[in-house]
Design an enzyme around this catalytic site. Structure first.
Site, PDB file in Angstrom:
ATOM      1  N   GLY A  12       1.023  -1.240   0.001  1.00 32.79           N
ATOM      2  CA  GLY A  12       0.005   0.207  -0.059  1.00 32.79           C
ATOM      3  C   GLY A  12       0.802   1.280  -0.010  1.00 32.79           C
ATOM      4  O   GLY A  12       0.448   2.332   0.655  1.00 32.79           O
ATOM      5  N   GLN A  16      -2.348   6.803   1.162  1.00 27.31           N
ATOM      6  CA  GLN A  16      -2.181   7.962   1.981  1.00 27.31           C
ATOM      7  C   GLN A  16      -0.986   7.806   3.105  1.00 27.31           C
ATOM      8  O   GLN A  16      -0.089   8.621   3.181  1.00 27.31           O
ATOM      9  CB  GLN A  16      -3.469   8.353   2.705  1.00 27.31           C
ATOM     10  CG  GLN A  16      -3.431   9.860   3.165  1.00 27.31           C
ATOM     11  CD  GLN A  16      -4.414   9.802   4.679  1.00 27.31           C
ATOM     12  OE1 GLN A  16      -5.108   8.885   5.262  1.00 27.31           O
ATOM     13  NE2 GLN A  16      -4.513  11.170   5.072  1.00 27.31           N
ATOM     14  N   TYR A 147     -15.353  -2.689   6.590  1.00 28.43           N
ATOM     15  CA  TYR A 147     -14.238  -2.388   7.080  1.00 28.43           C
ATOM     16  C   TYR A 147     -13.800  -2.633   8.462  1.00 28.43           C
ATOM     17  O   TYR A 147     -12.803  -3.249   8.791  1.00 28.43           O
ATOM     18  CB  TYR A 147     -14.070  -1.084   6.466  1.00 28.43           C
ATOM     19  CG  TYR A 147     -12.663  -0.343   7.204  1.00 28.43           C
ATOM     20  CD1 TYR A 147     -11.490  -0.685   6.778  1.00 28.43           C
ATOM     21  CD2 TYR A 147     -12.655   0.703   7.875  1.00 28.43           C
ATOM     22  CE1 TYR A 147     -10.203  -0.158   6.688  1.00 28.43           C
ATOM     23  CE2 TYR A 147     -11.489   1.485   8.342  1.00 28.43           C
ATOM     24  CZ  TYR A 147     -10.087   0.873   7.891  1.00 28.43           C
ATOM     25  OH  TYR A 147      -9.054   1.569   8.285  1.00 28.43           O
ATOM     26  N   ILE A 177      -6.688  10.112   9.763  1.00 27.34           N
ATOM     27  CA  ILE A 177      -5.176  10.765   9.589  1.00 27.34           C
ATOM     28  C   ILE A 177      -5.132  11.549   8.497  1.00 27.34           C
ATOM     29  O   ILE A 177      -5.971  11.506   7.488  1.00 27.34           O
ATOM     30  CB  ILE A 177      -4.245   9.537   9.059  1.00 27.34           C
ATOM     31  CG1 ILE A 177      -4.165   8.226   9.949  1.00 27.34           C
ATOM     32  CG2 ILE A 177      -2.662  10.133   8.959  1.00 27.34           C
ATOM     33  CD1 ILE A 177      -3.714   8.406  11.499  1.00 27.34           C
TER      34      ILE A 177
HETATM   35  C1  AKB Z   1     -11.467   5.564   7.455  1.00 29.25           C
HETATM   36  O1  AKB Z   1     -12.167   6.617   7.750  1.00 29.25           O
HETATM   37  O2  AKB Z   1     -12.000   4.813   6.983  1.00 29.25           O
HETATM   38  C2  AKB Z   1     -10.234   5.436   7.872  1.00 29.25           C
HETATM   39  C3  AKB Z   1     -10.084   4.977   9.275  1.00 29.25           C
HETATM   40  C4  AKB Z   1     -10.628   5.772  10.457  1.00 29.25           C
HETATM   41  O3  AKB Z   1      -9.744   3.945   9.534  1.00 29.25           O
HETATM   42  N1  AKB Z   1      -9.574   6.752   7.874  1.00 29.25           N
END
Ligand code: AKB
Length: 321
Positions: A12, A16, A147, A177
């Protein structure tokens, strides 16, 4: 070179965090010792000119093994992931990249007896039933995003590889971040970056979460220094491994806008929440990261005001404003 980490691979690396992390690692350990992996996106000139770069899909294990063998890799920073926003649009892809990708890395670390793996988790591991303020290290992990599901499963998988096979895998639960070099892609916390870009380039911003939405955030230099410090920490001092809470600052979208307005008085923000509001509402406001402080000396350097000043200075230079 930090003793036992001699050849590093960053997955990756065009993303970012990966793009800045790779450059920081090259600065620290030497360009030739840090191999950058990316899939489709075009790497920057800086990334291409400062050390080796390989095009490689994280779900292709054989390709990964070839790279690990040919460079003699002993340490992997595994940053390749599909983030929360895109993950809700493409849950199958998020599952495949985040779970199969991580398992490939862990299998390789076990089979090739690598020294160390760094595999970040996220505040997305938490969910609506988690205590929202000063969220404890040990708490309810019932996320409602794909996620988040992959992050919780990923933390557990990492700990499983540590306890069963002794793979030294470490990770932090990153908050949002913020950085000025490479824009994020597909996250819920992306508004906290886009707002700075639009303040400098357009003078106005339409924010996709409500003004009173509070989330934990961190400036990129702290995110990079933190994960490198964790990588270099003595294993004996670690009670936790792949799930460290990590905090720096928390603010609402409105407070963020106000901090920018102190530098750009004519800046205006409107709020138009979309599907990412529900995701943001399921995440904590603030995080208790005392385990990271105690076990490996985590200490952030940036608060909101310091970050805003630095972001605006660098973005103005970047866009000649
Ligand atoms: C997202 O918003 O998906 C990421 C995280 C907080 O893991 N920046």
């Amino acid at each position: 070179m930090a003793g036992d980490m001699k050849k590093i691979m960053v997955t990756g690396s065009v993303g970012q965090i990966g793009s800045e992390l790779t450059l920081a690692l090259r600065e620290r350990y030497g360009g030739d010792n840090v191999v950058a992996l990316g899939r489709k996106t075009t790497p920057s000139e800086e990334l291409l000119n400062t050390g080796p770069f390989e095009y490689q899909d994280i779900t292709d294990k054989e390709g990964l093994v070839r790279i690990v063998e040919s460079y003699g890799i002993d340490t992997i920073y595994h940053m390749a992931a599909i983030l929360s926003g895109v993950g809700e649009q493409k849950p199958d892809l998020a599952y495949q990249v985040n779970m199969d990708g991580l398992k490939n890395i862990l299998d390789i670390a076990r089979d090739k007896e690598l020294t160390r793996v760094l595999a970040p988790s996220s505040i997305a591991a938490f969910g609506p039933e988690t205590p929202r303020n000063n969220t404890p290290q040990e708490t309810v992990l019932r996320p409602r995003t794909m996620y988040g599901v992959t992050k919780v499963a990923g933390e557990l998988l990492c700990d499983y590889y540590f306890h069963k096979w002794g793979v030294d895998v470490r990770g932090v639960r990153y908050p949002g971040i913020i950085s000025w070099k490479t824009p994020p892609g597909g996250g819920t916390t992306d508004y906290a970056v886009a707002i700075y870009y639009d303040a400098v380039q357009k003078g106005s911003y339409e924010c996709f979460v409500r003004e009173d939405t509070v989330l934990p955030m961190m400036y990129m230099p702290d995110a990079i220094n933190g994960i490198i410090d964790l990588a270099e920490a003595p294993l004996e001092g670690l009670v936790h491994h792949s799930d460290f809470n990590m905090a720096a600052m928390s603010f609402s979208a409105g407070e963020l806008a106000a901090s920018i307005k102190r530098h750009v008085p004519e800046f205006t923000v409107t709020y138009k929440p979309d599907y990412r509001q529900t995701i943001a509402d399921s995440w904590p406001n603030s995080i208790d990261d005392s385990a990271a402080h105690e076990e490996w000396g985590w200490q952030p350097r940036y608060d909101l005001e310091k970050m805003t000043a630095d972001m605006l200075t660098n973005l103005r230079k970047k866009f000649g404003k």
